[in-house]
Design a protein around this motif. Sequence first.
Motif, PDB file in Angstrom:
ATOM      1  N   SER A   7      42.112  42.980  40.564  1.00  9.35           N
ATOM      2  CA  SER A   7      41.325  43.665  41.626  1.00  9.35           C
ATOM      3  C   SER A   7      40.764  42.581  42.389  1.00  9.35           C
ATOM      4  N   GLU A   8      41.357  42.373  43.325  1.00 11.38           N
ATOM      5  CA  GLU A   8      40.702  41.068  44.011  1.00 11.38           C
ATOM      6  C   GLU A   8      39.510  41.418  44.796  1.00 11.38           C
ATOM      7  N   HIS A   9      39.274  42.571  45.372  1.00 13.39           N
ATOM      8  CA  HIS A   9      37.899  42.726  46.189  1.00 13.39           C
ATOM      9  C   HIS A   9      37.145  43.739  45.538  1.00 13.39           C
ATOM     10  N   ALA A  10      37.844  44.591  44.601  1.00 13.63           N
ATOM     11  CA  ALA A  10      36.971  45.775  44.105  1.00 13.63           C
ATOM     12  C   ALA A  10      36.571  45.499  42.592  1.00 13.63           C
ATOM     13  N   SER A  11      35.293  45.138  42.345  1.00 14.84           N
ATOM     14  CA  SER A  11      34.930  44.722  40.840  1.00 14.84           C
ATOM     15  C   SER A  11      34.323  46.023  40.374  1.00 14.84           C
ATOM     16  N   PRO A  12      34.812  46.072  38.982  1.00 21.22           N
ATOM     17  CA  PRO A  12      34.065  47.118  38.373  1.00 21.22           C
ATOM     18  C   PRO A  12      32.601  47.048  38.352  1.00 21.22           C
ATOM     19  N   LEU A  13      32.171  45.660  38.471  1.00 22.10           N
ATOM     20  CA  LEU A  13      30.774  45.363  38.528  1.00 22.10           C
ATOM     21  C   LEU A  13      29.915  45.667  39.771  1.00 22.10           C
ATOM     22  N   ASP A  99      47.370  32.444  27.827  1.00 26.18           N
ATOM     23  CA  ASP A  99      47.132  33.614  27.262  1.00 26.18           C
ATOM     24  C   ASP A  99      47.998  34.660  27.798  1.00 26.18           C
ATOM     25  N   ARG A 100      49.348  34.813  27.383  1.00 21.28           N
ATOM     26  CA  ARG A 100      50.082  35.779  28.000  1.00 21.28           C
ATOM     27  C   ARG A 100      49.698  37.122  27.953  1.00 21.28           C
ATOM     28  N   PRO A 101      49.607  37.961  28.942  1.00 21.36           N
ATOM     29  CA  PRO A 101      49.268  39.375  28.586  1.00 21.36           C
ATOM     30  C   PRO A 101      50.573  40.217  28.430  1.00 21.36           C
ATOM     31  N   ASP A 102      50.764  41.292  28.025  1.00 22.31           N
ATOM     32  CA  ASP A 102      51.839  41.960  27.607  1.00 22.31           C
ATOM     33  C   ASP A 102      52.111  42.795  28.982  1.00 22.31           C
ATOM     34  N   VAL A 103      51.360  43.124  29.808  1.00 24.07           N
ATOM     35  CA  VAL A 103      51.576  43.748  31.285  1.00 24.07           C
ATOM     36  C   VAL A 103      50.277  43.547  32.155  1.00 24.07           C
ATOM     37  N   VAL A 104      50.757  43.475  33.273  1.00 24.49           N
ATOM     38  CA  VAL A 104      49.888  42.999  34.461  1.00 24.49           C
ATOM     39  C   VAL A 104      49.977  44.301  35.394  1.00 24.49           C
ATOM     40  N   HIS A 105      48.678  44.830  35.832  1.00 24.69           N
ATOM     41  CA  HIS A 105      48.610  45.759  36.756  1.00 24.69           C
ATOM     42  C   HIS A 105      47.764  45.534  38.074  1.00 24.69           C
ATOM     43  N   GLY A 106      48.287  45.263  39.282  1.00 25.13           N
ATOM     44  CA  GLY A 106      47.729  44.907  40.304  1.00 25.13           C
ATOM     45  C   GLY A 106      46.957  46.053  41.224  1.00 25.13           C
ATOM     46  N   HIS A 107      46.063  45.964  41.706  1.00 24.95           N
ATOM     47  CA  HIS A 107      45.221  46.879  42.558  1.00 24.95           C
ATOM     48  C   HIS A 107      45.069  46.592  43.802  1.00 24.95           C
TER      49      HIS A 107
END
Length: 416
Positions: A7-13, A99-107
């Motif tokens: 989530s390039e511009h929208a951080s949960p923080l 560290d390869r993830p199992d799946v990637v989800h772009g926002h």
Amino acid sequence: MKISLVSEHASPLAVLGGVDAGGQNVHVAALATALAADGHEVTVYTRREDPRVPERTAFAAGVQVVQVDAGPAQVVSKDRLLPHMGEFADQLAAAWTADRPDVVHGHFWMSGLAMLDAARRVDLALGGHLPVTQTFHALGVVKRRHQGLQDTSPAERSWLEPDVARRVDTVIATCSDEAFELKAFGVPSSRIAVVPCGVDTEHFRPDGPAAPRGDRMRILAVSRLVQRKGVGIAIEALAELVRHGVDAELVVVGGAGDAEHLEADPEVERLRRVIAEQGVTDRVTLLGRIEHEDLPQWYRSADVVVCAPWYEPFGIVPLEAMACGVPVVASSVGGLIDTVVEDVTGLHVPPRDPQAVAEAVGLLLAEPERRRRYGRAGRRRATGRYSWHRIAAETARVYQQLQTGSTVSARRTRER
Ligand code: UDP
């Protein structure tokens, strides 16, 4: 599953309510938390906007937020971030190769761009196919249609965004309206899943304290202060109601700062002009940004919530209102078509039509029993259909299908 969210511009923080901080931040934070609660291991990658934030932050149990150094370590408008996406992709590729993830989800589309670039490099380095899925949150083609020359997105968006949609393994659309737009990009239906955004139904609930109010009927709008969100339309609708003898007020939550620091917000000046022209200065309160934690009391204090955007990719605010048992008047656009059920949880109006908003709100203000009925139905719909637990489970199902390879796209290898 080991899941990476980008989530390039929208951080949960981030702090909510500013020009670029809204639904996507809430969505990514809540989805990550709910996936982790189901036992998944979640890492959220977001662009560093502050040099003081540590590289890794434990956001919730099972959720890490990673700051990616790409471009200046300060707030940059999302419409100026494209030149930094190559650097962003470099960092993602390095992290996922180690560290390869199992799946990637772009926002958002630029995350999708960086994600695809990085995933291609991970495939080359490690072999196999790193499954990728994408949620756009907003589509440039829709934005351009409604905003025309006011749209400040980079020109490249008009061809890069559809390209991302065609190259990812699946697109997770948040509403049926978006699914039709994606089909028009040439994405086959078999690679589109519709999973809406959710709402925190424990936080947003009808019982609990309400913000103070007087005798006037209260109309509430909760919105970033950008023109297309329709706060100006809500002001015009209020003025129309007042002309017809309705004793109502409009409370507006949202903006880059609190009430005293609203001037920094570019839309505020325009809204103040509309308020003055419409003669409702004593009936409109611009509250500024309210902490997400403190929002339920504002919803509970309202007789009706108005969401009058020109267009709306999804719209979490009506769900929050429904979860608090408050009826909603909503423009019939985007996600609001799916979430707000006509004459059950609220009333639909055509977009950019203050008169129609005034009529719908007037009807609700005049009928307490109808308001209660809609409020109860809204609460039922929010808890039944839109709990984050359910949304996370539906999203995880899409991830699982990706792992079995049933929806893998053959197009990834194409260079952009
Ligand atoms: N929000 C908030 N404080 C504010 C204004 C907005 O917490 O002062 C939150 C609001 O509760 C909602 C989100 O920001 O969760 C806005 O999401 P929505 O999808 O309705 O609109 P967007 O901002 O994404 O266009």
